[in-house]
Scaffold this active site. Structure first.
Site, PDB file in Angstrom:
ATOM      1  CB  CYS A  32      -0.903  -0.069   1.231  1.00 21.74           C
ATOM      2  SG  CYS A  32      -1.456   1.429   1.983  1.00 21.74           S
ATOM      3  CD  GLU A 144      -2.965  -0.940  -4.219  1.00 29.93           C
ATOM      4  OE1 GLU A 144      -2.189  -0.290  -4.969  1.00 29.93           O
ATOM      5  OE2 GLU A 144      -2.626  -1.376  -3.124  1.00 29.93           O
TER       6      GLU A 144
END
Length: 327
Positions: A32, A144
């Site tokens: 992430c 994302e």
């Protein structure tokens, strides 16, 4: 600056203007890689104190700044338990820490923004922290980018069952998403300044999330999970109570956001707003009405004439809740 993508990482080659082919610096950024938290300091502290489940202190609250698009290198509030000896115990503490682990023995060239759950025990740089310096990085959500289209999505945690005000209400998202992390402290030998920093632990994506990306952060989706991760004295890393915390969370919902989110300089409330995938950046050049939580990628459920397992039933329930987030 030249940037290209390979698998789940981005590689950035940077050189000075005097030499185009020499002195390259390689930076690896594994997801992430962006988060968001728009809560004010008081609201954040009240919420994180509830998650901590015990007396909580935050002495550097004045350093906190809400952000809609936070990249590595930024300072974020991090929850941990007081350390006494080699194990964490005592009251809960919130401290501002830099995203990107700087080990106690000094900075390293490798990017340590994320740590793979599967190899934590194999790497000494992480292994030494597993039973003393586990932490929680609580944010509203994370961004994302879909591997195939490079389109950004904003992920949030679905609130636990019963979070709706009345029967029939649409399901709600949790105010904060607690992410598993590891932290360390480094003392600058020149200035004596202590730098606290952290890394976010990631795991293989769930079946649904894998259609966007093959990795996701380890989400601690209940206060009990948070307590087990933080209390290293009661729950060593290799215990049966901790290892399951590194499994992919299936209580995630997500929607498409504007491509401008790809630049960390774009830091406004519009970063987190859902957009139709055909809107793109054009959305921000016209007045629009606030929308619901946006597009969600659904995982199909098989309709079979047999009794479902508990996991299948839970997944079906989650998919029904995700329908409420469609625009």
């Amino acid at each position: 600056v030249i940037i290209f993508s390979r698998s789940a990482s981005f590689y950035c080659f940077r050189c000075d203007s005097a030499s185009l082919y020499n002195d390259f610096e390689i930076i690896t950024l594994e997801m992430c890689g962006r988060t968001a938290c728009s809560l004010c300091a008081d609201t954040y502290f009240k919420t994180i104190s509830g998650i901590a489940g015990r007396n909580c202190e935050w002495n550097d609250k004045d350093r906190y700044q809400p952000s809609y698009n936070t990249p590595p290198g930024s300072f974020l509030p991090v929850l941990s338990y007081d350390c006494q000896g080699d194990r964490a115990t005592g009251d809960a503490v919130v401290q501002m820490m830099q995203w990107g682990l700087v080990p106690s023995f000094g900075p390293v060239k490798a990017s340590l923004n994320n740590a793979r759950a599967e190899s934590l025990m194999e790497k000494p740089i992480y292994r030494r922290l597993l039973n003393s310096r586990r932490c929680v990085v609580a944010q509203e959500g994370f961004y994302e980018w879909q591997r195939t289209t490079k389109k950004p999505f904003f992920f949030r945690l679905l609130a636990s069952s019963g979070a709706g005000d009345k029967k029939g209400d649409s399901p709600k998202v949790a105010q904060l998403m607690p992410l598993a992390g590891l932290y360390d402290e480094w003392k600058d030998p020149n200035t004596g300044t202590i730098l606290r920093s952290f890394t976010v632990v990631t795991t293989a994506a769930s079946k649904a999330v894998s259609e966007i990306h093959d990795r996701q952060p380890c989400v601690l989706d209940t206060p009990e999970a948070v307590a087990r991760w933080l209390d290293t004295r009661a729950h060593p890393f290799d215990s049966a109570a901790v290892r399951p915390l590194l499994n992919p969370c299936i209580r995630l919902v997500w929607h498409a956001v504007a491509p401008a989110v790809s630049s960390s300089k774009f830091n406004t409330p519009q970063c987190m707003e859902p957009v139709k995938q055909s809107d793109g950046i054009a959305k921000f050049f016209r007045k629009v009405k606030p929308s619901d939580e946006g597009d969600l990628k659904k995982e199909p459920t098989k309709e079979v004439g047999v009794k479902r397992s508990a996991a299948e039933s839970e997944e079906k329930s989650l998919e029904e809740k995700r329908k409420f987030f469609k625009p």
